[in-house]
Design a protein around this motif. Structure first.
Motif, PDB file in Angstrom:
ATOM      1  N   ASN A  15      44.097  41.684  26.156  1.00  0.00           N
ATOM      2  CA  ASN A  15      42.718  42.075  26.476  1.00  0.00           C
ATOM      3  C   ASN A  15      42.499  43.505  26.006  1.00  0.00           C
ATOM      4  O   ASN A  15      42.463  44.433  26.815  1.00  0.00           O
ATOM      5  N   PRO A  16      42.392  43.713  24.693  1.00  0.00           N
ATOM      6  CA  PRO A  16      42.271  45.087  24.183  1.00  0.00           C
ATOM      7  C   PRO A  16      41.135  45.849  24.863  1.00  0.00           C
ATOM      8  O   PRO A  16      40.074  45.297  25.144  1.00  0.00           O
ATOM      9  N   THR A  17      41.412  47.111  25.133  1.00  0.00           N
ATOM     10  CA  THR A  17      40.434  47.931  25.835  1.00  0.00           C
ATOM     11  C   THR A  17      40.612  49.375  25.394  1.00  0.00           C
ATOM     12  O   THR A  17      41.588  49.716  24.706  1.00  0.00           O
ATOM     13  N   THR A  18      39.692  50.211  25.758  1.00  0.00           N
ATOM     14  CA  THR A  18      39.779  51.636  25.477  1.00  0.00           C
ATOM     15  C   THR A  18      39.985  52.382  26.790  1.00  0.00           C
ATOM     16  O   THR A  18      39.765  51.827  27.869  1.00  0.00           O
ATOM     17  N   PRO A  19      40.387  53.652  26.728  1.00  0.00           N
ATOM     18  CA  PRO A  19      40.533  54.420  27.968  1.00  0.00           C
ATOM     19  C   PRO A  19      39.256  54.460  28.795  1.00  0.00           C
ATOM     20  O   PRO A  19      39.295  54.347  30.027  1.00  0.00           O
ATOM     21  N   GLN A  20      38.120  54.591  28.145  1.00  0.00           N
ATOM     22  CA  GLN A  20      36.853  54.639  28.870  1.00  0.00           C
ATOM     23  C   GLN A  20      36.555  53.300  29.537  1.00  0.00           C
ATOM     24  O   GLN A  20      36.105  53.245  30.697  1.00  0.00           O
ATOM     25  N   GLU A  21      36.822  52.200  28.831  1.00  0.00           N
ATOM     26  CA  GLU A  21      36.549  50.874  29.380  1.00  0.00           C
ATOM     27  C   GLU A  21      37.486  50.542  30.537  1.00  0.00           C
ATOM     28  O   GLU A  21      37.053  49.990  31.553  1.00  0.00           O
ATOM     29  N   SER A  22      38.758  50.870  30.374  1.00  0.00           N
ATOM     30  CA  SER A  22      39.717  50.542  31.435  1.00  0.00           C
ATOM     31  C   SER A  22      39.427  51.351  32.687  1.00  0.00           C
ATOM     32  O   SER A  22      39.533  50.838  33.808  1.00  0.00           O
ATOM     33  N   ARG A  23      39.045  52.601  32.517  1.00  0.00           N
ATOM     34  CA  ARG A  23      38.721  53.427  33.675  1.00  0.00           C
ATOM     35  C   ARG A  23      37.459  52.916  34.370  1.00  0.00           C
ATOM     36  O   ARG A  23      37.401  52.844  35.609  1.00  0.00           O
ATOM     37  N   SER A  24      36.448  52.557  33.579  1.00  0.00           N
ATOM     38  CA  SER A  24      35.214  52.030  34.157  1.00  0.00           C
ATOM     39  C   SER A  24      35.487  50.753  34.937  1.00  0.00           C
ATOM     40  O   SER A  24      34.961  50.552  36.041  1.00  0.00           O
ATOM     41  N   TRP A  25      36.315  49.884  34.389  1.00  0.00           N
ATOM     42  CA  TRP A  25      36.675  48.617  35.041  1.00  0.00           C
ATOM     43  C   TRP A  25      37.328  48.882  36.400  1.00  0.00           C
ATOM     44  O   TRP A  25      36.935  48.303  37.415  1.00  0.00           O
ATOM     45  N   ALA A  26      38.330  49.774  36.409  1.00  0.00           N
ATOM     46  CA  ALA A  26      39.053  50.041  37.653  1.00  0.00           C
ATOM     47  C   ALA A  26      38.169  50.743  38.671  1.00  0.00           C
ATOM     48  O   ALA A  26      38.198  50.408  39.870  1.00  0.00           O
ATOM     49  N   ALA A  27      37.365  51.703  38.218  1.00  0.00           N
ATOM     50  CA  ALA A  27      36.494  52.428  39.151  1.00  0.00           C
ATOM     51  C   ALA A  27      35.485  51.486  39.797  1.00  0.00           C
ATOM     52  O   ALA A  27      35.194  51.593  41.002  1.00  0.00           O
ATOM     53  N   GLU A  28      34.959  50.566  39.014  1.00  0.00           N
ATOM     54  CA  GLU A  28      33.994  49.601  39.553  1.00  0.00           C
ATOM     55  C   GLU A  28      34.622  48.742  40.633  1.00  0.00           C
ATOM     56  O   GLU A  28      34.025  48.511  41.697  1.00  0.00           O
ATOM     57  N   LEU A  29      35.855  48.284  40.407  1.00  0.00           N
ATOM     58  CA  LEU A  29      36.513  47.416  41.384  1.00  0.00           C
ATOM     59  C   LEU A  29      36.951  48.192  42.628  1.00  0.00           C
ATOM     60  O   LEU A  29      36.925  47.652  43.738  1.00  0.00           O
ATOM     61  N   ILE A  30      37.365  49.434  42.449  1.00  0.00           N
ATOM     62  CA  ILE A  30      37.685  50.261  43.616  1.00  0.00           C
ATOM     63  C   ILE A  30      36.453  50.365  44.511  1.00  0.00           C
ATOM     64  O   ILE A  30      36.537  50.267  45.750  1.00  0.00           O
ATOM     65  N   ASP A  31      35.293  50.549  43.908  1.00  0.00           N
ATOM     66  CA  ASP A  31      34.055  50.635  44.693  1.00  0.00           C
ATOM     67  C   ASP A  31      33.776  49.326  45.424  1.00  0.00           C
ATOM     68  O   ASP A  31      33.302  49.328  46.573  1.00  0.00           O
ATOM     69  N   VAL A  32      34.049  48.190  44.777  1.00  0.00           N
ATOM     70  CA  VAL A  32      33.857  46.891  45.416  1.00  0.00           C
ATOM     71  C   VAL A  32      34.757  46.768  46.646  1.00  0.00           C
ATOM     72  O   VAL A  32      34.322  46.347  47.729  1.00  0.00           O
ATOM     73  N   TRP A  79      38.825  28.507  24.329  1.00  0.00           N
ATOM     74  CA  TRP A  79      37.550  28.825  23.678  1.00  0.00           C
ATOM     75  C   TRP A  79      36.611  29.626  24.562  1.00  0.00           C
ATOM     76  O   TRP A  79      35.566  30.096  24.108  1.00  0.00           O
ATOM     77  N   HIS A  80      37.033  29.842  25.820  1.00  0.00           N
ATOM     78  CA  HIS A  80      36.289  30.742  26.703  1.00  0.00           C
ATOM     79  C   HIS A  80      36.763  32.189  26.559  1.00  0.00           C
ATOM     80  O   HIS A  80      36.289  33.057  27.295  1.00  0.00           O
ATOM     81  N   ARG A  81      37.685  32.437  25.635  1.00  0.00           N
ATOM     82  CA  ARG A  81      38.382  33.716  25.613  1.00  0.00           C
ATOM     83  C   ARG A  81      37.423  34.903  25.605  1.00  0.00           C
ATOM     84  O   ARG A  81      36.541  35.014  24.753  1.00  0.00           O
ATOM     85  N   ARG A  82      37.650  35.775  26.601  1.00  0.00           N
ATOM     86  CA  ARG A  82      36.864  36.994  26.715  1.00  0.00           C
ATOM     87  C   ARG A  82      37.671  37.980  27.548  1.00  0.00           C
ATOM     88  O   ARG A  82      38.511  37.579  28.355  1.00  0.00           O
ATOM     89  N   SER A  83      37.392  39.223  27.378  1.00  0.00           N
ATOM     90  CA  SER A  83      38.215  40.271  27.975  1.00  0.00           C
ATOM     91  C   SER A  83      37.946  40.420  29.469  1.00  0.00           C
ATOM     92  O   SER A  83      36.786  40.466  29.903  1.00  0.00           O
ATOM     93  N   VAL A  84      39.025  40.541  30.246  1.00  0.00           N
ATOM     94  CA  VAL A  84      38.859  40.792  31.679  1.00  0.00           C
ATOM     95  C   VAL A  84      38.341  42.201  31.928  1.00  0.00           C
ATOM     96  O   VAL A  84      37.794  42.492  32.998  1.00  0.00           O
ATOM     97  N   PHE A  85      38.486  43.080  30.938  1.00  0.00           N
ATOM     98  CA  PHE A  85      38.084  44.476  31.124  1.00  0.00           C
ATOM     99  C   PHE A  85      36.671  44.773  30.641  1.00  0.00           C
ATOM    100  O   PHE A  85      36.015  45.677  31.171  1.00  0.00           O
ATOM    101  N   THR A  86      36.203  44.058  29.635  1.00  0.00           N
ATOM    102  CA  THR A  86      34.939  44.467  29.007  1.00  0.00           C
ATOM    103  C   THR A  86      33.823  43.444  29.110  1.00  0.00           C
ATOM    104  O   THR A  86      32.647  43.827  29.022  1.00  0.00           O
ATOM    105  N   ASP A  87      34.118  42.172  29.273  1.00  0.00           N
ATOM    106  CA  ASP A  87      33.056  41.171  29.320  1.00  0.00           C
ATOM    107  C   ASP A  87      32.305  41.265  30.653  1.00  0.00           C
ATOM    108  O   ASP A  87      32.907  41.195  31.731  1.00  0.00           O
ATOM    109  N   ARG A  88      30.988  41.397  30.593  1.00  0.00           N
ATOM    110  CA  ARG A  88      30.208  41.616  31.816  1.00  0.00           C
ATOM    111  C   ARG A  88      30.265  40.422  32.754  1.00  0.00           C
ATOM    112  O   ARG A  88      30.389  40.587  33.979  1.00  0.00           O
ATOM    113  N   ASP A  89      30.184  39.225  32.238  1.00  0.00           N
ATOM    114  CA  ASP A  89      30.251  38.055  33.117  1.00  0.00           C
ATOM    115  C   ASP A  89      31.601  37.971  33.811  1.00  0.00           C
ATOM    116  O   ASP A  89      31.680  37.639  35.005  1.00  0.00           O
ATOM    117  N   VAL A  90      32.666  38.243  33.064  1.00  0.00           N
ATOM    118  CA  VAL A  90      34.006  38.207  33.659  1.00  0.00           C
ATOM    119  C   VAL A  90      34.132  39.286  34.735  1.00  0.00           C
ATOM    120  O   VAL A  90      34.639  39.029  35.841  1.00  0.00           O
TER     121      VAL A  90
END
Length: 435
Positions: A154-171, A106-117
């Protein structure tokens, strides 16, 4: 253009006892025995896979004991002269996905798009990266193992998946500016026109490009276990990556390659290793080769696909298999031809540039010039919807395999075929078009 560092050779580390469940009950003695095997055949590095949910079981809890267990393994690797690349998020390992409970049920949320995750993942990435960067034999941090395998759940779009990866690379870069920061994807990125992780992500994000070559993707069905399409698939992926990158000098790490049954029968394993490495080690874009995997999976463990049990270079009782013996022989030949010994450097970044050394070498067939290239009608950077046109078995791949049998053959994307500086940097003298 040739750079001075030798090709790196390593293994993706699968412990001989307990598979990755061994993180729950770590044994330094097991690590020592396993790493003795790997160093003994001339490998210089291992890629290791801490299991994310066991270190961060709650979004607000990162277990210090779990982090310390990773450091303990890294320290044992150092005892055997092995440098280490650490993966962060284990998207997919031997057919199992790994997600923490705080993104499930019931916590289900996307690893790619949910801001808290995403914030929770960033905290984990920052903590573990800072910890492993304290060890001199760590050279790279990869966001995770084939994170695009998490896409279906964890459905995602090309823009979302790229944003997710770019953010983590910066981290990762902020936490450890001296390490390589990498993004790891399996080959749907290159061949599946609908996949939300695009080729441009792989060649733009991170400090070098990684590719994973598995011939059970249909390649082995084209011409058999030792056919030209099968044994050049790794080289083909390296070329697609080199052709897609904006930087013509961007290195490519063959981060996974193995001998899967039944696609490659045991009797053909050694020859598959020799022919595959003979092709790909001639590629001037190649940074390194990391075999999947170090040790077989104990058959006392249940519910794995059959091929997963026998992918190791060594059996669970530490006997070298034919692939290990052939890999050792090829490593020796490559290093002798290059006039180098075993690569013992960490690959850490020096000075102001991101890459201290790309792992390219002179000799061993890695020509600086005089290469032919086949012009690709698809620019994977800008036309990801056309990825199926370069997939194995299609007309372009078929023509590349045919021409490749006469010697090394580059791939060049359409408009770069007339870009003289690009061609010169990649050592390409002649561009041919598909018949």
């Amino acid at each position: 253009m040739l750079l001075s560092r030798p090709i790196r050779f390593g293994a993706n580390y699968v412990p001989s006892a307990g598979w990755f469940h061994s993180w729950l009950d770590p044994s330094p003695d097991t690590y020592r025995r396993d790493f003795e095997d790997l160093a003994g055949i001339g490998l210089d590095h291992v890629r290791v896979f801490p299991v994310w949910p066991w270190i961060q079981p709650n979004r607000a809890l990162i277990r210090r004991r779990g982090v310390d267990d990773v450091l303990a393994l890294i320290d044992v690797a150092a005892e055997f002269g092995l440098s280490v690349a650490v993966d962060l998020l284990q998207g997919h390992l031997s057919s199992f996905d790994f997600l923490p409970s705080w993104v499930l049920t019931w916590h289900r949320r996307s690893v790619f798009t949910d801001r808290d995750v995403r914030d929770g993942i960033a905290a984990y990435a920052d903590t573990l990266t800072r910890a492993v960067a304290s060890r001199d034999n760590v050279f790279a941090v990869t966001l995770g193992n084939e994170v695009n395998n998490l896409h279906p759940a964890n459905p995602t779009t090309p823009q979302e998946s790229r944003s997710w990866a770019a953010e983590l690379i910066d981290v990762v870069r902020a936490a450890a500016p001296g390490l390589l920061a990498l993004h790891s994807l399996y080959d749907a990125t290159w061949y599946d026109p609908g996949h939300p992780f695009h080729p441009a992500d792989n060649v733009d994000l991170g400090d070098l490009t990684t590719v994973h070559s598995w011939v059970f993707n249909g390649v082995s069905e084209i011409d058999g276990p030792l056919g030209p399409a099968t044994v050049t698939h790794a080289d083909y992926l390296v070329e697609l990556a080199a052709a897609t990158a904006l930087d013509p000098a961007r290195p490519v790490w063959l981060q996974e390659i193995g001998v899967p049954l039944p696609d490659v029968p045991g009797a053909d394993a050694a020859e598959f290793v020799r022919r595959t490495l003979g092709a790909v080690t001639a590629n001037p874009a190649l940074w390194g080769v990391t075999w999947w995997c170090s040790h077989d999976l104990d058959r006392s463990l249940a519910d794995y696909p059959e091929r997963e049990y026998d992918l190791g270079l060594f059996t669970v009782d530490h006997r070298p298999k034919p692939a290990a013996k052939e890999l050792e022989a090829v490593i020796g030949e490559v290093r002798r031809a290059a006039g180098t010994g075993r690569a013992t450097g960490t690959g850490r970044i020096a000075g102001t540039g991101r890459i201290a050394g790309t792992g390219r070498i002179a000799g061993a067939g890695r020509a600086a010039g005089g290469r032919r290239a086949l012009r690709c009608p698809v620019d994977l950077r800008t036309q990801p919807e056309r990825r199926a046109e370069v997939a194995p078995g299609g007309p372009f791949h078929t023509e590349w395999v045919r021409l490749r049998q006469a010697g090394p053959l580059a791939v060049v994307a359409g408009d770069r075929a007339d870009d003289a500086p690009h061609l010169r940097t990649r050592g390409i003298d002649v561009v041919v078009t598909q018949e």
